[in-house]
Design an enzyme around this catalytic site. Structure first.
Site, PDB file in Angstrom:
ATOM      1  CD  GLU A  76       2.517  -4.602   9.168  1.00 43.78           C
ATOM      2  OE1 GLU A  76       3.676  -4.794   9.586  1.00 43.78           O
ATOM      3  OE2 GLU A  76       2.208  -4.611   7.966  1.00 43.78           O
TER       4      GLU A  76
ATOM      5  CE  LYS B 294       6.142  -2.163  11.621  1.00 46.02           C
ATOM      6  NZ  LYS B 294       6.003  -3.259  10.682  1.00 46.02           N
ATOM      7  CD  GLN B 295       2.784   1.041   9.959  1.00 45.87           C
ATOM      8  OE1 GLN B 295       3.292  -0.047  10.204  1.00 45.87           O
ATOM      9  NE2 GLN B 295       2.663   1.516   8.735  1.00 45.87           N
TER      10      GLN B 295
ATOM     11  CD1 TRP C 104       0.828  -0.474   3.019  1.00 51.71           C
ATOM     12  CD2 TRP C 104      -0.671   1.072   3.600  1.00 51.71           C
ATOM     13  NE1 TRP C 104       1.141  -0.058   4.297  1.00 51.71           N
ATOM     14  CE2 TRP C 104       0.228   0.899   4.677  1.00 51.71           C
ATOM     15  CE3 TRP C 104      -1.698   1.993   3.742  1.00 51.71           C
ATOM     16  CZ2 TRP C 104       0.126   1.611   5.878  1.00 51.71           C
ATOM     17  CZ3 TRP C 104      -1.798   2.709   4.936  1.00 51.71           C
ATOM     18  CH2 TRP C 104      -0.898   2.522   5.982  1.00 51.71           C
ATOM     19  CG  ASP C 105       4.856   0.769   1.465  1.00 47.90           C
ATOM     20  OD1 ASP C 105       3.950   0.041   1.899  1.00 47.90           O
ATOM     21  OD2 ASP C 105       6.007   0.766   1.929  1.00 47.90           O
TER      22      ASP C 105
HETATM   23  C1  BGC Z   1       4.860  -1.649   7.506  1.00 49.62           C
HETATM   24  C2  BGC Z   1       3.844  -1.680   6.388  1.00 49.62           C
HETATM   25  C3  BGC Z   1       4.543  -1.414   5.088  1.00 49.62           C
HETATM   26  C4  BGC Z   1       5.681  -2.386   4.870  1.00 49.62           C
HETATM   27  C5  BGC Z   1       6.475  -2.080   3.634  1.00 49.62           C
HETATM   28  C6  BGC Z   1       5.956  -2.658   7.211  1.00 49.62           C
HETATM   29  O1  BGC Z   1       6.938  -2.575   8.194  1.00 49.62           O
HETATM   30  O2  BGC Z   1       4.268  -1.941   8.732  1.00 49.62           O
HETATM   31  O3  BGC Z   1       2.852  -0.714   6.621  1.00 49.62           O
HETATM   32  O4  BGC Z   1       3.645  -1.504   4.039  1.00 49.62           O
HETATM   33  O5  BGC Z   1       6.558  -2.339   5.961  1.00 49.62           O
HETATM   34  O6  BGC Z   1       7.027  -0.803   3.696  1.00 49.62           O
END
Ligand code: BGC
Length: 768
Positions: free
Chosen positions: A468, A582-583, A326-327
Site C-alpha cells: 500500500e 510495505k509487505q 482480503w486477510d
Molecule cells: C495491510 C492490508 C491488510 C490490512 C488489515 C493493512 O495494514 O496493508 O493488506 O489487509 O492491514 O490487516
C-alpha cells in the site's frame, strides 16, 4: 505444557497487550483477556461478531456487548484488585486445549495476611451464546470482603457509545440487561444467573448497569466459591425475543451446572483440535506458538452463521472497524479449507450475502460486476473511508486509495471460492452463490481493464497492489496475475457448469445476462499483461516504473523518519518515492500463482524484495516464510515463521499509524503461521486432482504431523527424517490421491502411503 500460555508477573502497562494475548472467543463473541476487576479504561471488551453501529459521523464499528465477566472485590471500602492493591503472586493464562482463561492473584492486605482470588472463564463452543465465570476467594486471616459482580453496560468503545435505552431487570435471581444499538436500534440482551455462591446478595439497578453486591467472610478455613453463567443474544439471532432467549439460556445452564456446561464445550474443543492440531517434534517453543496461532483461528471461527466472517483484528476490539479484508480469503481460508471446511464454507457464504454490496460498489465507480469492499461489514458496502490516516505532522486527514484502487480484493474472493471447491470437491458452494460471485468478479476485471491497442494487450492501470505504500500504480504484478487467474477460473467454471449442471448454468447465465461476457473474458484472459521475470535478473518488476524509484536500504529509510508513527505511504510518505515496500507483493504472487515459474525465478525475487520489504503489515512475514521454504532456504523460512507465529504472544505488530490505533490480534498472521508450517515446511500443495508433499523441515525438527481434509476425506500426514507417511482415516469412503515425490498414488480408506526419506535439493542453503 505446550497447551498453556501464561505469565506470572503483573505489569500494569501490559493490560492492553494482555487483553489481546489472553482473549477467549467462540466465533459469536470475543472477550478480551483483561482481568475481572478491569473495566473500560483497561479496554475490557466483549466484541459481537457482525453487529455494527455508527454514532454521528464517526466510523461504523462492531458493538461491544455489556460486560458480564467482571468481579470487583473490596475490603472496608478499599478496592482489592491489581490496579490498587499490592500483589504477592500473580498468574494469568489460557489453556489452549479448552479455551479456558484463568488467573490467580494473591493480594497483601493493609492489616496483614493475604487474600487470593482465583477465577476461570470460558465461552462455550457448544452453545455460542453461553459463557461462564467461576471464582474462589481464600485468605490467610479472617476478613470480610464485599463483592460486586453483574452486567456492566458502560463499555469501552473507540467511536461509541453504541448502546442506549438500557433496561435492567432482576427476576428470581436472574439479571437481565437489555439495550439497543444507536444506529439500527438492534436489540442486545445479556443475562446472568448464579450457579452458586450468592447468598445474601443485594441488587443495584442503576442506569446502564445491573449489579449484585454481597459481603462474604473468608479466612484460613473458609473459602468463598462463586459461579455464574452468562448468555448474550442479539437481533442478529433470528429469535423472536433476544431477552427471553438470554434468560432461558442462563436458567437452563444454571440448572445444568458449570461442570457439564464446560464439559460440552470441551468436547467440541476436542473435536476441533483433533481436526486441526499440528504437532512439531523437537521444538517446544515453535509448537506452542503454532498451537496458539491455531487457537486464535479456532476462537474466531463462525460456526453459528454464514453471515459473518473474520475481521482483520478478529474479535479483539473495534480496530479497523471490525471489518473483513482480503486477510480472510488469502491468509486464513487455507487453514479452514484444510482442517475445518465447514467453517471455510461459512466464511465464503458471507461473501455471497455481501455480493449486492460489491455490485453497488462497482456501479458507484462506473464498473460492472462485483468490486468487493476493501473493508467489509454486514452489507458488503465499503466501510473503508477515503481518508484513512491522519498526517502526524499536520494532523490533516490523508487521502488513501485503498477503497478505490485495491481491486485485487475481488480476485481474492473468487480465487478462494475456487480453491475451496478444489479442496473439497464439493460443488454446492458454487451452486449456492459461489459461481455467481466468480462470474461477477471476472466481469468487474473486464470492465476495469484498459485495452492498449498499440501493444495489443489489456492492462490493469491505476491500482493499489498489496504494497500500500505505492498507490495508483500501473500493472501491479500481483493484481494482474490474480486477475488473470480469476478469468481462468471463470472460464473453467463456465465449462464445468455447462457440462455438469446445464439447467443451472443456463438459468444463471440468463439471469446475469452473461452470455456476451464470455468471449470478452476469453479475450482478456489471453491478452492481459502480467509483468514477467526480467530475462537477465529474473526479477519481476512490482509495477511499471518501480525500477526507476530510489533504491534506498530499509535502514536508510528508517533514518529519515522524523516521527515514529509517521505513515510511510501515500502522497508524501517516505517510502513512496523509493523501492521500499510495505509487505509481500511479488513474493506473494509467486507463492500463489508461481506454479509454472522455475525455482530460480522465485529465489531471485525473494532475494531481491526481501531486503526492501518493511513488513509494515502483519500479513508479510508468513509469505516470506512460505517462499523461503519453497526455494529451500529453511533458515530464513524458520525466522519468518517464528515472527508470524509469535506476533500475538509478544504483542508484536504496529500499534499506531499516524494517530490511528491499530492494535489487536492478527488472525491473518495466525493463519500465516499455519500456512508456513504445513504448506511451507510440510510442502503440501494442492494440484489439480491430488495433493503433493515436498517437505523441507528445519534441521532441528524431528517430525511434523498434521491432518488434512481433501475431497471430503480425512488424512494424517507425518514427516520425519525417515520419510513421509500419509494415512487415510478408516472411515473414509473413497481414496485420496497423493504424490509424495514418487508419483500420484491413491491412498485407500484405512491405508497408508510411505515414501522413505525425502528429497532435499542440493542447493538448499541460499545465503545472503
Ligand atoms: C495491510 C492490508 C491488510 C490490512 C488489515 C493493512 O495494514 O496493508 O493488506 O489487509 O492491514 O490487516
Amino acid at each position: 505444557m505446550s497447551w498453556i500460555v501464561s505469565e506470572t508477573a503483573f505489569r500494569s502497562d501490559a493490560s492492553v497487550a494482555n487483553g489481546n494475548k489472553y482473549m477467549i472467543g467462540n466465533g459469536y463473541i470475543g472477550i478480551r483477556g483483561t482481568l475481572e476487576e478491569h473495566g473500560r479504561s483497561e479496554l475490557a471488551g466483549c466484541t459481537l461478531a457482525g453487529l455494527y453501529d455508527r454514532v454521528g459521523a464517526a466510523w461504523r464499528e462492531p458493538v461491544n456487548a455489556p460486560h458480564a465477566f467482571l468481579l470487583r472485590i473490596s475490603e472496608d471500602g478499599a478496592p482489592l484488585g491489581v490496579l490498587t492493591a499490592p500483589i504477592e503472586r500473580h498468574v494469568q493464562g489460557i489453556d489452549l486445549r479448552s479455551g479456558l482463561h484463568f488467573r490467580e492473584t494473591t493480594f497483601s492486605r493493609p492489616h496483614g495476611g493475604t487474600v487470593t482470588l482465583r477465577c476461570e472463564r470460558f465461552l462455550s463452543l457448544a452453545d455460542p451464546h453461553l459463557g461462564a465465570l467461576r471464582c474462589s476467594l481464600r485468605a490467610t486471616v479472617a476478613c470480610r470482603l464485599t463483592i460486586e459482580t453483574g452486567i456492566e453496560g458502560d463499555v469501552w468503545d473507540l467511536n461509541g457509545p453504541h448502546l442506549e435505552h438500557f433496561r435492567g431487570s432482576c427476576d428470581d435471581g436472574v439479571l437481565l440487561l437489555e439495550c439497543r444499538t444507536h444506529e439500527l436500534g438492534a436489540a442486545v440482551a445479556v443475562a446472568e444467573a448464579i450457579v452458586d455462591g450468592a447468598d445474601g446478595q443485594r441488587f443495584d439497578l442503576s442506569g446502564n448497569r445491573i449489579l449484585r453486591r454481597l459481603t462474604v467472610g473468608v479466612g484460613p478455613e473458609v473459602a468463598w466459591d462463586f459461579t455464574k453463567v452468562v448468555a448474550v443474544f442479539t437481533a442478529l439471532d433470528n429469535v423472536p425475543n433476544p431477552a427471553a432467549s438470554a434468560v432461558a439460556a442462563v436458567r437452563a445452564a444454571a440448572n445444568t451446572g458449570y461442570g457439564p456446561v464446560l464439559a460440552r464445550s470441551r468436547a467440541v474443543w476436542d473435536e476441533r483440535w483433533a481436526a486441526s492440531d499440528v504437532r512439531i517434534g523437537g521444538d517446544p517453543d515453535a509448537q506452542l506458538a503454532l498451537r496458539y496461532s491455531i487457537y486464535q483461528l479456532l476462537i474466531l471461527a463462525p460456526t453459528h452463521s454464514d453471515r459473518v466472517s473474520i475481521p482483520a483484528r478478529g474479535l479483539s476490539g473495534q480496530v479497523y472497524k471490525g471489518a473483513v479484508f482480503w486477510d480472510t480469503e488469502i491468509f486464513m481460508l487455507p487453514f479452514f479449507d484444510h482442517a475445518l471446511p465447514a467453517v471455510a464454507r461459512n466464511l465464503l457464504r458471507y461473501r455471497y450475502h455481501t455480493l449486492d454490496g460489491a455490485r453497488r460498489k462497482a456501479a458507484e465507480y462506473g464498473f460492472r460486476g462485483a468490486f468487493y469492499a476493501w473493508e467489509s461489514q454486514e452489507t458488503g458496502d465499503d466501510a473503508c473511508t477515503l481518508f484513512n490516516i491522519d498526517d502526524v505532522f499536520t494532523g490533516r486527514p490523508m487521502r488513501t486509495y485503498f477503497r478505490d484502487k485495491q481491486i485485487h480484493i475481488s480476485g481474492d474472493v473468487a480465487f478462494a471460492i475456487w480453491r475451496h471447491f478444489k479442496m473439497t470437491g464439493d460443488t454446492s458452494l458454487l451452486i449456492e452463490g459461489g459461481a455467481e460471485i466468480i462470474l461477477e468478479c471476472a466481469r468487474f476485471f473486464y470492465s476495469y481493464a484498459w485495452l492498449k491497442p498499440e501493444r495489443d494487450r489489456f492492462e490493469l492501470i491505476d491500482v493499489d497492489g498489496p504494497d500500500e505504500y505505492h498507490e495508483r500504480v500501473d500493472n501491479n504484478a500481483f493484481t494482474s496475475a490474480l486477475a488473470r487467474e480469476t478469468l481462468g477460473i471463470a472460464l473453467r467454471l463456465v465449462d464445468l457448469l455447462a457440462a455438469s449442471y446445464p439447467k443451472f448454468y443456463h438459468t444463471l447465465i440468463d439471469r446475469l445476462d452473461f452470455a456476451p461476457d464470455i468471449p470478452r473474458l476469453r479475450d482478456l484472459h489471453a491478452r492481459l499483461f502480467v509483468p514477467a521475470p526480467d530475462p537477465n535478473t529474473l526479477v519481476i518488476e512490482q509495477f511499471s516504473g518501480y525500477h526507476r524509484l530510489e533504491d534506498v536500504t530499509l535502514e536508510e529509510l528508517k533514518w529519515r523518519v522524523l516521527q515514529p508513527t509517521e505513515y510511510l505511504g501515500g502522497g508524501n510518505g517516505l517510502a513512496t518515492s523509493t523501492k521500499i515496500l510495505k509487505q509481500a507483493d511479488v513474493v506473494l504472487m509467486l507463492h500463489l500463482f508461481g506454479a509454472d515459474q522455475p525455482k530460480a525465478v522465485k529465489r531471485a525475487n525473494w532475494h531481491y524484495y526481501e531486503p526492501r520489504t518493511e513488513h509494515g503489515s502483519s500479513l508479510s512475514a508468513c509469505v516470506y516464510a512460505l517462499l523461503a521454504a519453497e526455494i529451500g532456504d529453511v533458515e530464513w523460512a524458520y525466522r519468518y515463521f517464528l515472527r508470524t507465529a509469535t506476533i500475538d504472544l509478544v504483542g508484536g505488530g504496529k500499534q499506531y499509524v499516524g494517530s490511528l490505533y491499530i492494535g489487536g490480534t492478527h488472525p491473518a498472521a495466525n493463519g500465516g503461521a499455519w500456512m508456513a508450517a504445513v504448506l511451507g515446511f510440510g510442502g503440501l500443495q494442492l494440484r489439480d486432482d491430488h495433493l503433493s508433499l515436498a517437505p523441507r523441515l528445519p534441521r532441528h525438527w524431528h517430525s511434523l504431523t498434521f491432518r488434512v481434509r481433501f475431497r471430503g476425506q480425512g488424512f494424517e500426514a507425518r514427516i520425519t527424517p525417515d520419510g513421509i507417511s500419509v494415512s487415510a482415516d478408516a472411515t473414509n469412503s473413497e481414496a485420496g490421491l497423493f504424490d509424495l515425490g514418487t508419483g500420484v498414488t491413491p491412498c485407500e480408506p484405512g491405508c497408508s502411503l510411505f515414501a522413505p526419506g525425502y528429497f532435499i535439493p542440493s542447493d538448499v542453503t541460499a545465503t545472503r
